[in-house]
Design a protein around this motif. Structure first.
Motif, PDB file in Angstrom:
ATOM      1  N   CYS A 109     -23.722 -44.528 -26.789  1.00 44.94           N
ATOM      2  CA  CYS A 109     -23.746 -45.194 -28.097  1.00 44.94           C
ATOM      3  C   CYS A 109     -22.478 -46.010 -28.319  1.00 44.94           C
ATOM      4  CB  CYS A 109     -23.908 -44.158 -29.211  1.00 44.94           C
ATOM      5  SG  CYS A 109     -25.506 -43.324 -29.230  1.00 44.94           S
ATOM      6  N   GLN A 110     -21.351 -45.455 -27.910  1.00 48.32           N
ATOM      7  CA  GLN A 110     -20.084 -46.164 -28.047  1.00 48.32           C
ATOM      8  C   GLN A 110     -20.091 -47.454 -27.238  1.00 48.32           C
ATOM      9  OE1 GLN A 110     -17.788 -45.822 -30.040  1.00 48.32           O
ATOM     10  NE2 GLN A 110     -15.799 -46.399 -29.246  1.00 48.32           N
ATOM     11  N   ASP A 111     -20.668 -47.398 -26.034  1.00 49.61           N
ATOM     12  CA  ASP A 111     -20.796 -48.586 -25.199  1.00 49.61           C
ATOM     13  C   ASP A 111     -21.623 -49.654 -25.916  1.00 49.61           C
ATOM     14  OD1 ASP A 111     -20.030 -49.780 -22.792  1.00 49.61           O
ATOM     15  OD2 ASP A 111     -20.632 -48.037 -21.638  1.00 49.61           O
ATOM     16  N   ASN A 112     -22.753 -49.247 -26.484  1.00 50.58           N
ATOM     17  CA  ASN A 112     -23.610 -50.191 -27.207  1.00 50.58           C
ATOM     18  C   ASN A 112     -22.862 -50.877 -28.347  1.00 50.58           C
ATOM     19  OD1 ASN A 112     -25.880 -49.529 -25.644  1.00 50.58           O
ATOM     20  ND2 ASN A 112     -26.434 -47.848 -26.997  1.00 50.58           N
ATOM     21  N   LEU A 113     -22.174 -50.072 -29.144  1.00 47.00           N
ATOM     22  CA  LEU A 113     -21.498 -50.608 -30.322  1.00 47.00           C
ATOM     23  C   LEU A 113     -20.318 -51.502 -29.942  1.00 47.00           C
ATOM     24  CD1 LEU A 113     -21.570 -47.393 -32.543  1.00 47.00           C
ATOM     25  CD2 LEU A 113     -23.005 -49.425 -32.780  1.00 47.00           C
ATOM     26  N   SER A 138      -5.754 -57.512 -37.120  1.00 53.83           N
ATOM     27  CA  SER A 138      -5.570 -56.206 -36.482  1.00 53.83           C
ATOM     28  C   SER A 138      -6.222 -55.082 -37.279  1.00 53.83           C
ATOM     29  CB  SER A 138      -4.081 -55.914 -36.293  1.00 53.83           C
ATOM     30  OG  SER A 138      -3.403 -55.920 -37.534  1.00 53.83           O
ATOM     31  N   ARG A 139      -6.192 -55.193 -38.597  1.00 54.30           N
ATOM     32  CA  ARG A 139      -6.793 -54.137 -39.434  1.00 54.30           C
ATOM     33  C   ARG A 139      -8.301 -54.057 -39.208  1.00 54.30           C
ATOM     34  NH1 ARG A 139      -5.920 -50.970 -43.794  1.00 54.30           N
ATOM     35  NH2 ARG A 139      -7.632 -50.686 -45.279  1.00 54.30           N
ATOM     36  N   LEU A 140      -8.963 -55.228 -39.196  1.00 57.78           N
ATOM     37  CA  LEU A 140     -10.413 -55.237 -38.986  1.00 57.78           C
ATOM     38  C   LEU A 140     -10.759 -54.716 -37.591  1.00 57.78           C
ATOM     39  CD1 LEU A 140     -13.266 -55.995 -39.908  1.00 57.78           C
ATOM     40  CD2 LEU A 140     -12.876 -58.286 -38.976  1.00 57.78           C
ATOM     41  N   CYS A 141      -9.981 -55.090 -36.603  1.00 62.42           N
ATOM     42  CA  CYS A 141     -10.244 -54.623 -35.237  1.00 62.42           C
ATOM     43  C   CYS A 141     -10.134 -53.109 -35.141  1.00 62.42           C
ATOM     44  CB  CYS A 141      -9.274 -55.281 -34.259  1.00 62.42           C
ATOM     45  SG  CYS A 141      -9.520 -57.066 -34.065  1.00 62.42           S
ATOM     46  N   GLN A 142      -9.118 -52.538 -35.779  1.00 60.02           N
ATOM     47  CA  GLN A 142      -8.948 -51.091 -35.760  1.00 60.02           C
ATOM     48  C   GLN A 142     -10.088 -50.386 -36.486  1.00 60.02           C
ATOM     49  OE1 GLN A 142      -5.066 -50.529 -37.457  1.00 60.02           O
ATOM     50  NE2 GLN A 142      -4.002 -51.435 -35.699  1.00 60.02           N
ATOM     51  N   ILE A 143     -10.528 -50.981 -37.602  1.00 57.71           N
ATOM     52  CA  ILE A 143     -11.640 -50.390 -38.355  1.00 57.71           C
ATOM     53  C   ILE A 143     -12.928 -50.427 -37.531  1.00 57.71           C
ATOM     54  CG2 ILE A 143     -13.154 -50.727 -40.351  1.00 57.71           C
ATOM     55  CD1 ILE A 143     -10.707 -51.635 -41.925  1.00 57.71           C
ATOM     56  N   MET A 144     -13.162 -51.549 -36.850  1.00 60.35           N
ATOM     57  CA  MET A 144     -14.381 -51.672 -36.042  1.00 60.35           C
ATOM     58  C   MET A 144     -14.360 -50.702 -34.862  1.00 60.35           C
ATOM     59  SD  MET A 144     -14.718 -55.838 -36.118  1.00 60.35           S
ATOM     60  CE  MET A 144     -16.340 -56.008 -35.402  1.00 60.35           C
ATOM     61  N   LEU A 150     -16.873 -43.172 -35.029  1.00 61.54           N
ATOM     62  CA  LEU A 150     -17.405 -42.361 -36.122  1.00 61.54           C
ATOM     63  C   LEU A 150     -18.927 -42.421 -36.192  1.00 61.54           C
ATOM     64  CD1 LEU A 150     -14.802 -43.119 -38.949  1.00 61.54           C
ATOM     65  CD2 LEU A 150     -14.934 -41.121 -37.438  1.00 61.54           C
ATOM     66  N   ILE A 151     -19.509 -43.475 -35.674  1.00 62.41           N
ATOM     67  CA  ILE A 151     -20.968 -43.584 -35.616  1.00 62.41           C
ATOM     68  C   ILE A 151     -21.509 -42.897 -34.368  1.00 62.41           C
ATOM     69  CG2 ILE A 151     -22.899 -45.197 -35.388  1.00 62.41           C
ATOM     70  CD1 ILE A 151     -21.303 -47.198 -37.053  1.00 62.41           C
ATOM     71  N   SER A 152     -20.816 -43.056 -33.245  1.00 63.54           N
ATOM     72  CA  SER A 152     -21.315 -42.544 -31.970  1.00 63.54           C
ATOM     73  C   SER A 152     -21.346 -41.021 -31.922  1.00 63.54           C
ATOM     74  CB  SER A 152     -20.446 -43.062 -30.818  1.00 63.54           C
ATOM     75  OG  SER A 152     -20.481 -44.462 -30.742  1.00 63.54           O
ATOM     76  N   VAL A 197     -39.785 -38.578 -30.976  1.00 57.38           N
ATOM     77  CA  VAL A 197     -39.599 -39.419 -32.166  1.00 57.38           C
ATOM     78  C   VAL A 197     -38.112 -39.624 -32.437  1.00 57.38           C
ATOM     79  CG1 VAL A 197     -39.889 -39.503 -34.674  1.00 57.38           C
ATOM     80  CG2 VAL A 197     -41.804 -38.823 -33.228  1.00 57.38           C
ATOM     81  N   VAL A 198     -37.343 -38.528 -32.336  1.00 53.89           N
ATOM     82  CA  VAL A 198     -35.888 -38.627 -32.551  1.00 53.89           C
ATOM     83  C   VAL A 198     -35.254 -39.521 -31.488  1.00 53.89           C
ATOM     84  CG1 VAL A 198     -33.722 -37.331 -32.507  1.00 53.89           C
ATOM     85  CG2 VAL A 198     -35.698 -36.425 -33.741  1.00 53.89           C
ATOM     86  N   LEU A 199     -35.684 -39.355 -30.230  1.00 55.08           N
ATOM     87  CA  LEU A 199     -35.134 -40.154 -29.135  1.00 55.08           C
ATOM     88  C   LEU A 199     -35.354 -41.641 -29.370  1.00 55.08           C
ATOM     89  CD1 LEU A 199     -33.907 -40.456 -26.291  1.00 55.08           C
ATOM     90  CD2 LEU A 199     -36.196 -40.080 -25.360  1.00 55.08           C
ATOM     91  N   PHE A 200     -36.575 -42.020 -29.732  1.00 52.76           N
ATOM     92  CA  PHE A 200     -36.863 -43.430 -29.966  1.00 52.76           C
ATOM     93  C   PHE A 200     -36.163 -43.942 -31.220  1.00 52.76           C
ATOM     94  CE2 PHE A 200     -40.312 -42.818 -26.940  1.00 52.76           C
ATOM     95  CZ  PHE A 200     -40.290 -44.026 -26.257  1.00 52.76           C
ATOM     96  N   SER A 201     -36.052 -43.100 -32.247  1.00 54.03           N
ATOM     97  CA  SER A 201     -35.381 -43.520 -33.487  1.00 54.03           C
ATOM     98  C   SER A 201     -33.907 -43.802 -33.236  1.00 54.03           C
ATOM     99  CB  SER A 201     -35.545 -42.442 -34.570  1.00 54.03           C
ATOM    100  OG  SER A 201     -36.901 -42.209 -34.855  1.00 54.03           O
ATOM    101  N   VAL A 202     -33.256 -42.893 -32.510  1.00 49.92           N
ATOM    102  CA  VAL A 202     -31.842 -43.082 -32.185  1.00 49.92           C
ATOM    103  C   VAL A 202     -31.656 -44.307 -31.295  1.00 49.92           C
ATOM    104  CG1 VAL A 202     -29.860 -42.084 -30.987  1.00 49.92           C
ATOM    105  CG2 VAL A 202     -31.248 -40.659 -32.488  1.00 49.92           C
ATOM    106  N   ALA A 203     -32.578 -44.496 -30.334  1.00 47.97           N
ATOM    107  CA  ALA A 203     -32.491 -45.659 -29.450  1.00 47.97           C
ATOM    108  C   ALA A 203     -32.612 -46.959 -30.232  1.00 47.97           C
ATOM    109  CB  ALA A 203     -33.572 -45.580 -28.371  1.00 47.97           C
ATOM    110  N   ILE A 204     -33.503 -46.983 -31.215  1.00 53.75           N
ATOM    111  CA  ILE A 204     -33.670 -48.195 -32.024  1.00 53.75           C
ATOM    112  C   ILE A 204     -32.427 -48.469 -32.860  1.00 53.75           C
ATOM    113  CG2 ILE A 204     -34.951 -49.179 -33.973  1.00 53.75           C
ATOM    114  CD1 ILE A 204     -37.454 -47.817 -32.838  1.00 53.75           C
ATOM    115  N   ILE A 205     -31.890 -47.412 -33.472  1.00 52.71           N
ATOM    116  CA  ILE A 205     -30.746 -47.598 -34.373  1.00 52.71           C
ATOM    117  C   ILE A 205     -29.466 -47.921 -33.607  1.00 52.71           C
ATOM    118  CG2 ILE A 205     -29.249 -46.442 -36.057  1.00 52.71           C
ATOM    119  CD1 ILE A 205     -31.707 -44.810 -36.910  1.00 52.71           C
ATOM    120  N   LEU A 206     -29.195 -47.178 -32.536  1.00 43.01           N
ATOM    121  CA  LEU A 206     -27.918 -47.291 -31.846  1.00 43.01           C
ATOM    122  C   LEU A 206     -27.966 -48.111 -30.565  1.00 43.01           C
ATOM    123  CD1 LEU A 206     -26.540 -43.677 -32.372  1.00 43.01           C
ATOM    124  CD2 LEU A 206     -25.979 -45.752 -33.648  1.00 43.01           C
TER     125      LEU A 206
END
Length: 320
Positions: A109-113, A138-144, A150-152, A197-206
């Protein structure tokens, strides 16, 4: 069929690449070489971006984060595969399998993002060059970068936790070199509809959503490049994003293909080789892709190598 329990006390068997004992030594050497090249190459990228002030830019900041993720991505699967070959044991515990799946999803997921963030960085740099320093501060880069972590991490929980509800048959053989989630679901005795269902949902979102962002960014990038009048300007603009686009093609071309086809189809060598591509080959070639046509990276990596392997000062002192 005899059913296993849901407590996770049983083990799984990773069938790996081949049963031929004559190929085990060759396979071990190949995997070990790939692991070392991956770790050393990506570590060199990280050290170069940290040590060279010329690389203290958003593009290289995200590249160093991607290199860190690639090291983790490879370390999730290859060390266990190497140990199994060396010890002639294919056993992995239930807890080890769950851990492998969890970390695999975190780094995947981290790779995708990060690839999506890097595409946005190239979009701003090429389509809005005058506003680039103000937007990509720099602030925006650190946040991203922090936001992607935090998402992964929580994004890996649904797929990992839903496995705990499953029971498994006595046949716990996984036709893979790691605990690949779709292959694990195929050997479950209980109903896996919720897991799928969870696998496909996570794949679609992330995965699909970040890929959509990448495609939208590059549609604007290509449109801007085509409007550049000089050939030199077009080449310069494309060269800054070509490496990233190649990495995106390698990663998503194999990743999505495996996970959207393997749930419904029986295991195959093609699926196994595709998994090798995005878990081993892509992290290994990323440092080469990003450094071959980037002079700044080459110079910085050369400086790091010279510091790691210093010249003999006594020899230099005798030179005129």
């Amino acid at each position: 069929m005899e059913r296993g329990n849901q407590t996770g006390t049983g083990n799984f068997i990773l069938l790996g690449f081949t049963d031929d004992p004559d190929l085990q030594s060759l396979l071990f050497g190949l995997l070990l070489s790939m692991c070392l090249v991956t770790v050393l190459g990506n570590l060199l990228i990280i050290l170069a971006t940290i040590s060279d002030s010329h690389l203290h830019k958003p593009m290289y900041f995200f590249l160093s984060n991607l290199s860190l993720v690639d090291i983790g991505f490879t370390s999730t699967t290859i060390p266990k595969a190497l140990r199994n070959i060396q010890t002639q044991s294919r056993v992995i515990t239930f807890a080890g399998c769950i851990s492998q799946i969890c970390f695999f999803f975190v780094f995947g997921c981290q790779d995708n993002l990060l690839l999506a963030v890097m595409a946005y960085d190239r979009f701003v740099a090429i389509c809005h060059p005058l506003h680039y320093p103000a937007i990509m501060n720099s602030r925006l880069c650190q946040i991203m970068a922090l936001g992607s972590w935090l998402i992964s991490i929580p994004g890996s929980f649904p797929d990992t936790l839903t496995i705990l509800r499953l029971s498994f048959c006595t046949n716990r053989k996984i036709p893979h070199f790691s605990c690949d989630l779709p292959e694990v679901l195929k050997i479950a005795c209980s109903d896996t509809i919720i897991n799928n269902v969870v696998l496909f949902s996570v794949a679609i979102i992330l995965a699909v959503f970040p890929l959509t962002g990448i495609l939208l960014s590059y549609s604007q990038i290509f449109s801007t490049i085509l409007r550049i009048s000089s050939d030199r300007g077009k080449y310069k603009a494309f060269s800054t994003s070509g490496s990233h686009l190649l990495v995106v093609s390698l990663f998503y071309g194999t990743d999505l293909g495996v996970y959207f086809n393997s749930v419904a189809t029986p295991p195959s060598r093609m699926s196994l080789m595709a998994s090798v591509m995005y878990t081993m080959v892509t992290p290994m070639v990323n440092p080469f892709i990003y450094s071959l046509r980037n002079l700044d990276i080459k110079v910085a990596m050369g400086k790091v190598l010279r510091k790691m392997v210093p010249l003999n000062e006594s020899v230099d002192a005798r030179l005129p």
